[in-house]
Design a protein around this motif. Structure first.
Motif, PDB file in Angstrom:
ATOM      1  N   LEU A   1       0.673  -1.312  -0.014  1.00 47.44           N
ATOM      2  CA  LEU A   1       0.103  -0.034   0.073  1.00 47.44           C
ATOM      3  C   LEU A   1       0.762   1.377  -0.124  1.00 47.44           C
ATOM      4  CD1 LEU A   1      -2.952   1.273   0.160  1.00 47.44           C
ATOM      5  CD2 LEU A   1      -2.633   1.037   2.734  1.00 47.44           C
ATOM      6  N   ASP A   2       2.090   1.437   0.875  1.00 46.38           N
ATOM      7  CA  ASP A   2       2.840   2.471   0.813  1.00 46.38           C
ATOM      8  C   ASP A   2       3.599   2.615  -0.305  1.00 46.38           C
ATOM      9  OD1 ASP A   2       2.181   2.771   3.595  1.00 46.38           O
ATOM     10  OD2 ASP A   2       3.795   1.780   4.427  1.00 46.38           O
ATOM     11  N   LYS A   3       3.732   1.469  -1.003  1.00 43.87           N
ATOM     12  CA  LYS A   3       4.555   1.530  -2.444  1.00 43.87           C
ATOM     13  C   LYS A   3       3.829   1.928  -3.418  1.00 43.87           C
ATOM     14  CE  LYS A   3       8.710   0.699  -1.170  1.00 43.87           C
ATOM     15  NZ  LYS A   3       9.743   1.566  -1.628  1.00 43.87           N
ATOM     16  N   GLY A   4       2.415   2.122  -3.331  1.00 42.35           N
ATOM     17  CA  GLY A   4       1.510   2.747  -4.325  1.00 42.35           C
ATOM     18  C   GLY A   4       0.736   1.623  -5.199  1.00 42.35           C
ATOM     19  N   ASP A   5       0.876   0.330  -4.618  1.00 43.67           N
ATOM     20  CA  ASP A   5       0.021  -0.808  -5.578  1.00 43.67           C
ATOM     21  C   ASP A   5      -1.594  -0.520  -5.365  1.00 43.67           C
ATOM     22  OD1 ASP A   5       2.087  -2.252  -5.867  1.00 43.67           O
ATOM     23  OD2 ASP A   5       1.485  -4.203  -4.930  1.00 43.67           O
ATOM     24  N   GLU A   6      -1.934  -0.464  -6.591  1.00 43.75           N
ATOM     25  CA  GLU A   6      -3.392  -0.157  -7.103  1.00 43.75           C
ATOM     26  C   GLU A   6      -4.323  -0.787  -5.985  1.00 43.75           C
ATOM     27  OE1 GLU A   6      -6.645   0.677 -10.256  1.00 43.75           O
ATOM     28  OE2 GLU A   6      -4.675   0.045 -11.103  1.00 43.75           O
ATOM     29  N   TYR A   7      -3.883  -2.319  -6.134  1.00 37.84           N
ATOM     30  CA  TYR A   7      -4.578  -3.205  -5.025  1.00 37.84           C
ATOM     31  C   TYR A   7      -3.649  -4.095  -4.239  1.00 37.84           C
ATOM     32  CZ  TYR A   7      -8.878  -1.974  -7.820  1.00 37.84           C
ATOM     33  OH  TYR A   7      -9.725  -1.217  -8.428  1.00 37.84           O
ATOM     34  N   PRO A   8      -3.197  -3.600  -3.245  1.00 37.17           N
ATOM     35  CA  PRO A   8      -2.271  -4.366  -2.384  1.00 37.17           C
ATOM     36  C   PRO A   8      -3.035  -5.567  -1.778  1.00 37.17           C
ATOM     37  CG  PRO A   8      -3.240  -2.375  -1.251  1.00 37.17           C
ATOM     38  CD  PRO A   8      -3.624  -2.123  -2.788  1.00 37.17           C
ATOM     39  N   GLU A   9      -2.338  -6.782  -2.099  1.00 37.80           N
ATOM     40  CA  GLU A   9      -2.863  -7.981  -1.467  1.00 37.80           C
ATOM     41  C   GLU A   9      -1.878  -8.880  -1.209  1.00 37.80           C
ATOM     42  OE1 GLU A   9      -5.093  -9.605  -0.496  1.00 37.80           O
ATOM     43  OE2 GLU A   9      -6.291 -10.616  -1.851  1.00 37.80           O
ATOM     44  N   CYS A  10      -2.074  -9.613  -0.171  1.00 40.70           N
ATOM     45  CA  CYS A  10      -1.248 -10.709   0.365  1.00 40.70           C
ATOM     46  C   CYS A  10      -1.767 -11.608   1.336  1.00 40.70           C
ATOM     47  CB  CYS A  10       0.036 -10.013   1.371  1.00 40.70           C
ATOM     48  SG  CYS A  10       1.484 -11.044   1.520  1.00 40.70           S
ATOM     49  N   ARG A  11      -2.032 -12.755   0.912  1.00 40.71           N
ATOM     50  CA  ARG A  11      -3.084 -13.524   1.734  1.00 40.71           C
ATOM     51  C   ARG A  11      -2.640 -15.042   1.404  1.00 40.71           C
ATOM     52  NH1 ARG A  11      -9.121 -13.371  -0.563  1.00 40.71           N
ATOM     53  NH2 ARG A  11      -9.240 -15.257   0.513  1.00 40.71           N
ATOM     54  N   ILE A  12      -3.232 -15.976   2.361  1.00 41.55           N
ATOM     55  CA  ILE A  12      -2.938 -17.555   2.133  1.00 41.55           C
ATOM     56  C   ILE A  12      -4.129 -17.837   1.162  1.00 41.55           C
ATOM     57  CG2 ILE A  12      -3.285 -19.656   3.266  1.00 41.55           C
ATOM     58  CD1 ILE A  12      -2.369 -18.224   5.769  1.00 41.55           C
ATOM     59  N   ALA A  13      -3.318 -18.560  -0.001  1.00 43.55           N
ATOM     60  CA  ALA A  13      -4.356 -18.939  -1.081  1.00 43.55           C
ATOM     61  C   ALA A  13      -4.364 -20.450  -1.063  1.00 43.55           C
ATOM     62  CB  ALA A  13      -3.509 -18.566  -2.361  1.00 43.55           C
ATOM     63  N   ASN A  14      -3.393 -21.180  -0.631  1.00 41.35           N
ATOM     64  CA  ASN A  14      -3.391 -22.640  -0.485  1.00 41.35           C
ATOM     65  C   ASN A  14      -3.194 -23.205   0.635  1.00 41.35           C
ATOM     66  OD1 ASN A  14      -1.978 -22.956  -4.112  1.00 41.35           O
ATOM     67  ND2 ASN A  14      -3.993 -22.300  -3.457  1.00 41.35           N
ATOM     68  N   TYR A  15      -3.901 -24.143   1.604  1.00 34.86           N
ATOM     69  CA  TYR A  15      -3.497 -24.773   2.468  1.00 34.86           C
ATOM     70  C   TYR A  15      -3.226 -26.195   2.143  1.00 34.86           C
ATOM     71  CZ  TYR A  15      -5.913 -21.186   5.424  1.00 34.86           C
ATOM     72  OH  TYR A  15      -6.398 -20.008   5.899  1.00 34.86           O
ATOM     73  N   LEU A  16      -1.840 -26.548   2.024  1.00 40.34           N
ATOM     74  CA  LEU A  16      -1.228 -27.633   1.568  1.00 40.34           C
ATOM     75  C   LEU A  16      -1.187 -28.580   2.515  1.00 40.34           C
ATOM     76  CD1 LEU A  16       1.338 -26.488  -0.815  1.00 40.34           C
ATOM     77  CD2 LEU A  16      -0.887 -26.980  -1.346  1.00 40.34           C
TER      78      LEU A  16
END
Length: 298
Positions: free
Chosen positions: A140-155
């Motif tokens: 967000l601070d770097k200016g990403d239009e849609y900042p995202e970071c989340r768990i996508a796969n529980y392996l």
């Protein structure tokens, strides 16, 4: 990919029908590439689906009783649609059209919002959720239009896949040790799948699915969204589009499928499709299931 399947007539027929539906030579792409094209999700998804269904035809030829006695099926991400075809809920032609729409929509979303995926190995002392939060704040601070970071796969225990925008993933790559993560590895994929960056792909797929004929599955099919069995046709219509943006709860799904009393008969599992990832994951989730897991080479 798929070379060993061509000696089976029905498998070869699937590729020929796929060529007609997709309007390009899928078999040639699988056999000869180029790899950089095959790796694009709009081509990779139909290729994996057709190869997986062709592998089932190979299994049917070699061990027909396995198919006749099958009681349940599940597939990872795209593989869930393959499972619905195998269970009789979707016809092959319509399913392949849906996969084409899904793949193209996800490819477009990937090109619109730059992102990717990272496999993360961690331990009890790790702070993975906090790392994702800080990475999202950094993006967000770097200016990403849609900042995202989340768990996508529980392996499996202590292994997950994280999806995120490019800045967020760079933050994880540069700072993973600060959060006591044990190992991270960038995956060779074109987008942040199973995250909110895929949101634009949901509606085109949902609209196509709503126009599709769906039947009651003849065997149990398990959903990636919550790890539970699909109840009926309407449940499939509601859940399947969500899967594009929701995490794949694969570890949870495997626990549900293989839960049984110690003295109860334990089923064999057949992995039909490219790679042998299921057996590898089962070793970490349910060793007894892993001992009875067999891969059908494609």
């Amino acid at each position: 990919m798929g070379k060993d399947l061509l000696k089976f007539p029905i498998a070869k027929d699937l590729f020929e029908l796929a060529n007609y539906i997709l309007k390009y030579d899928l078999l040639k792409l699988c056999l000869k590439g180029p790899k950089e094209i095959l790796d694009q999700t709009q081509y990779c998804q139909p290729a994996i689906m057709v190869c997986s269904l062709a592998a089932i035809e190979k299994l049917k030829e070699e061990r027909p009783n396995v198919i006749a006695n099958c009681v349940a099926t599940a597939g990872f991400s795209l593989g869930e649609i393959t499972s619905l075809v195998f269970a009789g809920a979707l016809g092959f032609e319509r399913a392949l059209q849906l996969v084409k729409i899904r793949g193209e929509a996800m490819q477009l979303a990937s090109e619109t919002y730059k992102g990717g995926m990272i496999t993360v190995m961690y331990g009890p002392e790790s702070k993975l959720n906090f790392a994702c939060l800080k990475a999202k704040e950094w993006a967000l601070d770097k200016g990403d239009e849609y900042p995202e970071c989340r768990i996508a796969n529980y392996l499996y225990p202590h292994c997950k896949v994280v999806s995120g925008s490019e800045s967020a993933l760079q933050f994880l790559e540069n700072n993973w040790k600060e959060f006591n993560l044990r190992k991270i590895k960038r995956l060779p994929v074109s987008g942040a799948f199973h995250s909110d960056l895929m949101a634009p792909a949901v509606e085109p797929f949902r609209k196509a699915l709503n126009k599709s004929e769906i039947s009651e599955p003849v065997i149990s099919v398990y959903s990636n969204v919550d790890g539970k069995r699909y109840r009926d046709v309407e449940h499939i219509r509601r859940q399947l589009p969500k899967q594009i943006v929701k995490p794949v709860k694969w570890e949870q799904l495997l626990h549900v499928i293989y839960e049984r009393s110690p003295d109860e008969y334990f089923p064999r599992t057949f992995e039909c499709g490219p790679g042998k990832s299921l057996k590898t994951i089962l070793k970490q989730v349910n060793a007894k299931a892993s001992d009875e897991c067999y891969s059908i080479v494609v």
